[in-house]
Design an enzyme around this catalytic site. Sequence first.
Site, PDB file in Angstrom:
ATOM      1  N   HIS A 237       0.809  -1.224   0.000  1.00 22.71           N
ATOM      2  CA  HIS A 237       0.000   0.000   0.000  1.00 22.71           C
ATOM      3  C   HIS A 237       0.838   1.268   0.000  1.00 22.71           C
ATOM      4  CE1 HIS A 237      -3.175  -2.850   0.754  1.00 22.71           C
ATOM      5  NE2 HIS A 237      -2.549  -3.238   1.833  1.00 22.71           N
TER       6      HIS A 237
ATOM      7  N   ARG B  96      -1.084  17.607   3.506  1.00 22.31           N
ATOM      8  CA  ARG B  96       0.373  17.827   3.499  1.00 22.31           C
ATOM      9  C   ARG B  96       0.852  17.761   2.063  1.00 22.31           C
ATOM     10  NH1 ARG B  96       1.799  12.635   2.208  1.00 22.31           N
ATOM     11  NH2 ARG B  96       0.536  10.964   3.069  1.00 22.31           N
TER      12      ARG B  96
END
Length: 494
Positions: A230, A286
């Site tokens: 992932h 972010r």
Amino acid sequence: MQKILIANRGEIAIRIAQTCKKLSLIPCGIYSDADRGALHIKHCKDAINIGGQLPQESYLDIAKIIDAAKKLDCNAIHPGYGFLSENQTFAKICKKEGIIFIGPSIDAMGLTGDKVKAKKIASKVTPVIEGGEVSNEHNALALSENIGFPIILKAVEGGGGRGLRIVKTIDELKQAFLSSKNESLLSFGSNRIYIEKYIENPRHIEVQILSDKSNILHLGERECSIQRRHQKLIEETPSPALSDDKRNQITEIAKNIIKQMEYDNAGTVEFLFKNGDFYFMEVNARIQVEHPITEVVTGIDIVEQQIQIATGDGLLLNQKDINFKGHAMECRINAEHPLSFVPYPGIVKKFIPPKGENIRVDTALYTGYSIPIFYDSLISKLICFGKNRNETVEKMKNALLAFRISGIPSTIPFHISALNDRHFIDGQYDTSFIDKMKTFSEKKGEIAAAIFTEIPKKLQFLKNDEKNNEDKWLKNRLDWLSRYDTERNLSVWG
């Protein structure tokens, strides 16, 4: 002159420092005991050793970072990605101490950092995946049985693949729940866990957003489906999966979600894409690891935009100012075995990155550097740009072949193999790409074959009769490849 503390390490700290210097700002840094020899220190005007080796003892220690900012007389802190970049408590303390947090507002972080709240807001705009937060094994079991297996565990207050676990049966849940909580705590300082229904083999597509609340614009989408555990390994923009209509749809959905959240600064809205439908995953509050490919197709410095928004200057751009050109791709080079992806820290004997027009390398590696065991295995990002996808793929292949890293294993052989895979060449891939390629590779020697097509014939010294035993053929080639380090670098480790 304003001083900015970069509360991070490695290539992203160097990347932020470069923009600071461009804007006539003073970059300051921090480093742990394990990072005493780190290259990002040299890119900062001043840097403070905050001690420790583990993330909790250093880059996740809020008190140490705030203290460093005060000692260095910094006006602002840029958190980079990972570590404290999406930590609302950290942002609150920065505000309390009169330090500008270069990121979204505290309220926005509260929404994006809570997957339950984020999905509730996003559901007003687009379909979301069923799920919820769980605090213990009993709750995890109850929710999993309710939504049905397979399910996926995620860190509520993190991202980047850390804490993710796919669970297909009840028997797997207990161990997965504990390991997910532990990894989340280690990576983000929080062990909050979220469970949702697992959609098998989708594409992973995200949209880069810039917002100062009064103005919201998108910088296009990124295709991020090639992942291991992932975590992304190859990204490209634009996505080969989307038509113009679908591209317009996903970017508008992303902008609407950001508007509903009253989000400000740079952010990424992530989606799963399957059977023509988009499913909201999360908003990453972010800068992303893969931001360079967006920068090269738009010409926009995303770090610069982050600083301008956070310091009150706001966006100086409108959507009509964004001109998309060509195609860009990023390969994340990790210090890992190219088949098993097991991390291999160690001393870099040789590091010579490729150079050339439209080739960018973001890295903190150098010859003689000792890669510590305590942090992420990412060692370099190779970014290539071309007029179209075919040109970019060819440029990336050549750049990978010219990349010299020895002394440690790297994922370069994997990337070479991936870029030679027919599914990738045709743009017909999803998040199952690596698993399918790995299974095929182990049986047929695909990875070794892709690499050895580029090695001079005189170096392919193994006997033809060994090909009758595929396992032996692949093992011998990988064993030899592990020792190979000549002028055309394809070495796994030297």
